[in-house]
Motif scaffolding. Structure first.
Motif, PDB file in Angstrom:
ATOM      1  N   ALA A  21      -9.670  43.510  -0.712  1.00  0.00           N
ATOM      2  CA  ALA A  21      -9.975  43.903  -2.166  1.00  0.00           C
ATOM      3  C   ALA A  21      -8.885  44.858  -2.708  1.00  0.00           C
ATOM      4  O   ALA A  21      -8.494  44.681  -3.863  1.00  0.00           O
ATOM      5  N   ASP A  22      -8.487  45.823  -1.718  1.00  0.00           N
ATOM      6  CA  ASP A  22      -7.168  46.462  -2.056  1.00  0.00           C
ATOM      7  C   ASP A  22      -6.013  45.365  -2.525  1.00  0.00           C
ATOM      8  O   ASP A  22      -5.520  45.842  -3.720  1.00  0.00           O
ATOM      9  N   PHE A  23      -5.777  44.660  -1.739  1.00  0.00           N
ATOM     10  CA  PHE A  23      -4.551  43.664  -2.115  1.00  0.00           C
ATOM     11  C   PHE A  23      -4.764  42.965  -3.390  1.00  0.00           C
ATOM     12  O   PHE A  23      -3.917  42.992  -4.249  1.00  0.00           O
ATOM     13  N   TRP A  24      -5.915  42.584  -3.550  1.00  0.00           N
ATOM     14  CA  TRP A  24      -6.199  41.504  -4.908  1.00  0.00           C
ATOM     15  C   TRP A  24      -6.630  42.299  -6.022  1.00  0.00           C
ATOM     16  O   TRP A  24      -6.066  42.385  -7.277  1.00  0.00           O
ATOM     17  N   GLU A  25      -6.979  43.663  -5.845  1.00  0.00           N
ATOM     18  CA  GLU A  25      -7.166  44.600  -6.997  1.00  0.00           C
ATOM     19  C   GLU A  25      -5.968  44.903  -7.548  1.00  0.00           C
ATOM     20  O   GLU A  25      -5.443  45.096  -8.867  1.00  0.00           O
ATOM     21  N   ILE A  44      -4.262  41.534  -9.396  1.00  0.00           N
ATOM     22  CA  ILE A  44      -4.932  41.153 -10.446  1.00  0.00           C
ATOM     23  C   ILE A  44      -5.500  42.180 -11.328  1.00  0.00           C
ATOM     24  O   ILE A  44      -4.951  41.833 -12.794  1.00  0.00           O
ATOM     25  N   LEU A  45      -5.659  43.172 -10.910  1.00  0.00           N
ATOM     26  CA  LEU A  45      -6.187  44.391 -11.979  1.00  0.00           C
ATOM     27  C   LEU A  45      -5.180  45.431 -12.096  1.00  0.00           C
ATOM     28  O   LEU A  45      -5.131  46.419 -12.926  1.00  0.00           O
ATOM     29  N   ARG A  80      -8.273  25.728  -1.250  1.00  0.00           N
ATOM     30  CA  ARG A  80      -9.502  24.875  -1.574  1.00  0.00           C
ATOM     31  C   ARG A  80     -10.729  25.933  -1.744  1.00  0.00           C
ATOM     32  O   ARG A  80     -11.349  25.897  -2.800  1.00  0.00           O
ATOM     33  N   HIS A  81     -10.898  26.552  -0.614  1.00  0.00           N
ATOM     34  CA  HIS A  81     -11.960  27.417  -0.565  1.00  0.00           C
ATOM     35  C   HIS A  81     -11.863  28.628  -1.712  1.00  0.00           C
ATOM     36  O   HIS A  81     -12.580  29.121  -2.167  1.00  0.00           O
ATOM     37  N   PHE A  82     -10.603  29.173  -1.717  1.00  0.00           N
ATOM     38  CA  PHE A  82     -10.318  30.328  -2.519  1.00  0.00           C
ATOM     39  C   PHE A  82     -10.505  29.826  -3.919  1.00  0.00           C
ATOM     40  O   PHE A  82     -11.201  30.629  -4.766  1.00  0.00           O
ATOM     41  N   ASN A  83      -9.978  28.884  -4.501  1.00  0.00           N
ATOM     42  CA  ASN A  83     -10.298  28.196  -5.798  1.00  0.00           C
ATOM     43  C   ASN A  83     -11.765  27.934  -5.986  1.00  0.00           C
ATOM     44  O   ASN A  83     -12.268  28.397  -7.103  1.00  0.00           O
ATOM     45  N   ALA A  84     -12.432  27.458  -5.221  1.00  0.00           N
ATOM     46  CA  ALA A  84     -13.873  27.262  -5.247  1.00  0.00           C
ATOM     47  C   ALA A  84     -14.592  28.115  -5.293  1.00  0.00           C
ATOM     48  O   ALA A  84     -15.619  28.440  -6.185  1.00  0.00           O
ATOM     49  N   THR A  85     -14.376  29.375  -4.520  1.00  0.00           N
ATOM     50  CA  THR A  85     -15.102  30.577  -4.584  1.00  0.00           C
ATOM     51  C   THR A  85     -15.044  31.137  -5.941  1.00  0.00           C
ATOM     52  O   THR A  85     -15.970  31.630  -6.558  1.00  0.00           O
ATOM     53  N   ILE A  86     -13.542  30.994  -6.639  1.00  0.00           N
ATOM     54  CA  ILE A  86     -13.545  31.867  -7.635  1.00  0.00           C
ATOM     55  C   ILE A  86     -14.281  31.249  -9.076  1.00  0.00           C
ATOM     56  O   ILE A  86     -15.059  31.761  -9.678  1.00  0.00           O
ATOM     57  N   ASP A  87     -14.009  29.695  -8.962  1.00  0.00           N
ATOM     58  CA  ASP A  87     -14.711  29.042  -9.979  1.00  0.00           C
ATOM     59  C   ASP A  87     -16.295  28.864  -9.730  1.00  0.00           C
ATOM     60  O   ASP A  87     -16.929  28.688 -10.828  1.00  0.00           O
ATOM     61  N   GLU A  88     -17.079  29.273  -8.585  1.00  0.00           N
ATOM     62  CA  GLU A  88     -18.378  29.488  -8.508  1.00  0.00           C
ATOM     63  C   GLU A  88     -18.903  30.480  -9.567  1.00  0.00           C
ATOM     64  O   GLU A  88     -20.080  30.263 -10.102  1.00  0.00           O
ATOM     65  N   THR A 134      -3.487  31.283  -9.438  1.00  0.00           N
ATOM     66  CA  THR A 134      -1.940  31.051  -9.364  1.00  0.00           C
ATOM     67  C   THR A 134      -1.471  31.969  -8.369  1.00  0.00           C
ATOM     68  O   THR A 134      -0.503  31.437  -7.853  1.00  0.00           O
ATOM     69  N   ARG A 135      -1.894  33.285  -8.427  1.00  0.00           N
ATOM     70  CA  ARG A 135      -1.230  34.014  -7.502  1.00  0.00           C
ATOM     71  C   ARG A 135      -1.418  33.613  -5.928  1.00  0.00           C
ATOM     72  O   ARG A 135      -0.484  33.815  -5.143  1.00  0.00           O
ATOM     73  N   ALA A 136      -2.486  33.195  -5.763  1.00  0.00           N
ATOM     74  CA  ALA A 136      -2.967  32.472  -4.429  1.00  0.00           C
ATOM     75  C   ALA A 136      -2.107  31.643  -3.977  1.00  0.00           C
ATOM     76  O   ALA A 136      -1.525  31.435  -2.951  1.00  0.00           O
ATOM     77  N   LEU A 137      -1.930  30.747  -4.945  1.00  0.00           N
ATOM     78  CA  LEU A 137      -0.838  29.234  -4.661  1.00  0.00           C
ATOM     79  C   LEU A 137       0.606  29.894  -4.485  1.00  0.00           C
ATOM     80  O   LEU A 137       1.035  29.139  -3.695  1.00  0.00           O
ATOM     81  N   SER A 138       0.860  30.744  -5.351  1.00  0.00           N
ATOM     82  CA  SER A 138       2.241  31.168  -4.961  1.00  0.00           C
ATOM     83  C   SER A 138       2.329  32.025  -3.617  1.00  0.00           C
ATOM     84  O   SER A 138       3.381  31.694  -2.928  1.00  0.00           O
ATOM     85  N   ILE A 139       1.506  32.755  -3.197  1.00  0.00           N
ATOM     86  CA  ILE A 139       1.657  33.431  -1.949  1.00  0.00           C
ATOM     87  C   ILE A 139       1.598  32.505  -0.976  1.00  0.00           C
ATOM     88  O   ILE A 139       2.299  32.461  -0.001  1.00  0.00           O
ATOM     89  N   ALA A 140       0.630  31.451  -1.051  1.00  0.00           N
ATOM     90  CA  ALA A 140       0.431  30.416   0.116  1.00  0.00           C
ATOM     91  C   ALA A 140       1.975  29.488   0.096  1.00  0.00           C
ATOM     92  O   ALA A 140       2.195  29.381   1.168  1.00  0.00           O
ATOM     93  N   THR A 141       2.463  29.290  -0.975  1.00  0.00           N
ATOM     94  CA  THR A 141       3.805  28.408  -1.023  1.00  0.00           C
ATOM     95  C   THR A 141       4.711  29.458  -0.255  1.00  0.00           C
ATOM     96  O   THR A 141       5.539  28.835   0.593  1.00  0.00           O
TER      97      THR A 141
END
Length: 122
Positions: A48-52, A55-56, A88-96, A108-115
């Motif tokens: 949560a710290d990382f994504w906060e 993203i925020l 796939r799980h990351f994007n689906a979880t957000i989209d839910e 988009t950031r998740a895709l960049s990090i994974a790449t």
């Protein structure tokens, strides 16, 4: 219409649901359970710290995410398939539960990090 990601609680919800999905997927769960042996309750605040921060734009996350994954990769090679499952799980979880600018930014950031991680691990 679904709300956009706006608070740490939103990010915490995403991370809890995301890891619930990952840990239920036999193709990838073993990395977290058997190899990394994560204690999810201790790990979730760091996520949560990382994504906060990402993203925020709040907080001061300082861990080296790449180093953490390089160390994990040395124990169990992380493959392109692992990253695809993760995304796939990351994007689906957000989209839910969410939709909007911050939601798209997080994906988009998740895709960049994974790449970048995949490139650094090869």
């Amino acid at each position: 219409m679904k709300p956009d990601i706006a608070t740490r609680k939103d990010i915490e919800l995403i991370m809890r649901n995301f890891y619930g999905n990952l840990l239920s997927d036999a193709e990838i769960a073993y990395i977290f359970i058997d190899v990394a042996k994560i204690d999810l309750e201790k790990h979730l605040p760091h996520l949560a710290d990382f994504w906060e921060q990402n993203i925020l734009n709040i907080g001061s996350y300082r861990n080296n995410v790449l180093k953490i994954h390089v160390d994990l990769h040395e124990l169990e090679p992380l493959t392109a398939n692992h990253f695809q499952i993760w995304l796939r799980h990351f994007n689906a979880t957000i989209d839910e539960s969410f939709s909007g600018e911050k939601s798209e930014l997080m994906k988009t950031r998740a895709l960049s990090i994974a790449t970048v991680m995949q490139l650094k691990l090869t």
